[in-house]
Write a protein that holds these residues in place. Structure first.
Motif, PDB file in Angstrom:
ATOM      1  N   PHE A   1      -1.203  -5.099  -6.159  1.00 63.11           N
ATOM      2  CA  PHE A   1      -1.846  -5.800  -5.716  1.00 63.11           C
ATOM      3  C   PHE A   1      -2.265  -6.133  -6.921  1.00 63.11           C
TER       4      PHE A   1
ATOM      5  N   ALA B   1      -5.535   0.259   3.194  1.00 63.14           N
ATOM      6  CA  ALA B   1      -5.688   0.584   2.070  1.00 63.14           C
ATOM      7  C   ALA B   1      -6.912   1.009   0.944  1.00 63.14           C
TER       8      ALA B   1
ATOM      9  N   MET C   1       0.959  -1.705   0.226  1.00 55.94           N
ATOM     10  CA  MET C   1       0.343   0.258   0.032  1.00 55.94           C
ATOM     11  C   MET C   1       0.886   1.168  -0.196  1.00 55.94           C
TER      12      MET C   1
ATOM     13  N   ASN D   1      -2.596   0.962  -4.452  1.00 52.83           N
ATOM     14  CA  ASN D   1      -2.816  -0.652  -4.263  1.00 52.83           C
ATOM     15  C   ASN D   1      -1.255  -0.560  -5.997  1.00 52.83           C
TER      16      ASN D   1
ATOM     17  N   HIS E   1      -7.693   4.024  -6.627  1.00 48.94           N
ATOM     18  CA  HIS E   1      -7.026   2.706  -6.298  1.00 48.94           C
ATOM     19  C   HIS E   1      -6.235   1.938  -6.916  1.00 48.94           C
TER      20      HIS E   1
ATOM     21  N   SER F   1      -9.483  -3.521  -2.809  1.00 51.33           N
ATOM     22  CA  SER F   1      -8.047  -2.531  -2.113  1.00 51.33           C
ATOM     23  C   SER F   1      -6.983  -4.301  -1.759  1.00 51.33           C
ATOM     24  N   GLU F   2      -5.735  -3.923  -1.480  1.00 49.08           N
ATOM     25  CA  GLU F   2      -5.678  -5.523  -1.174  1.00 49.08           C
ATOM     26  C   GLU F   2      -5.557  -5.819   0.936  1.00 49.08           C
ATOM     27  N   SER F   3      -5.678  -4.363   1.576  1.00 48.84           N
ATOM     28  CA  SER F   3      -6.365  -4.530   3.318  1.00 48.84           C
ATOM     29  C   SER F   3      -7.144  -3.421   3.358  1.00 48.84           C
TER      30      SER F   3
ATOM     31  N   LYS G   1      -9.959  -9.870  -0.658  1.00 51.38           N
ATOM     32  CA  LYS G   1     -10.400  -8.449  -1.258  1.00 51.38           C
ATOM     33  C   LYS G   1     -10.831  -7.772  -0.965  1.00 51.38           C
TER      34      LYS G   1
END
Length: 127
Positions: A51, A102, A1, A48, A44, A97-99, A62
């Motif tokens: 990602f 994020a 991130m 990311n 995004h 997003s990856e987290s 996700k």
């Protein structure tokens, strides 16, 4: 991130100038939402950068931002959370997003774009 101080900074990292986007053939009432969606896609990507959602990997988490509009006019529009999901096709890959962190960061820097894209007060046509 990756974290950014502003939406403009995130856009610059992607060599993106939103003023260069030209959309034609769309009813005027939907142009701002279309522009907002493009801005969110770019944000995004910036937040990311490493990602890549893999929809064949059900174990890969996700995260999608979830908002509560509050009212049709958008008063009280707020991010109520960032939900994790691992099903194959609940949301599109562009806005995940990856987290959780994020996703929340994108929501922070692009709050108005989410609102513009998601809140629509349709005018009822009279007969």
């Amino acid at each position: 991130m990756k974290k950014f101080n502003s939406k403009s900074e995130a856009f610059a990292s992607q060599n993106f100038n939103p003023d260069d986007v030209k959309i034609t053939g769309v009813p005027e009432r939907h142009l701002k939402a279309a522009h907002a969606f493009i801005n969110l896609c770019i944000a995004h990507d910036a937040v990311n950068p490493e990602f890549e959602p893999d929809y064949s990997d059900y174990r890969q988490d996700k995260y999608e931002n979830i908002f509560e509009p509050g009212s049709p006019s958008g008063v009280g529009f707020s991010c109520s959370g960032c939900d994790r999901w691992n099903a194959g096709s609940l949301v599109g890959a562009r806005l995940v997003s990856e987290s959780r962190e994020a996703g929340k960061h994108v929501a922070e820097i692009c709050h108005e774009d989410y609102k513009e894209m998601m809140v629509y007060q349709r005018k009822i046509q009279t007969k």
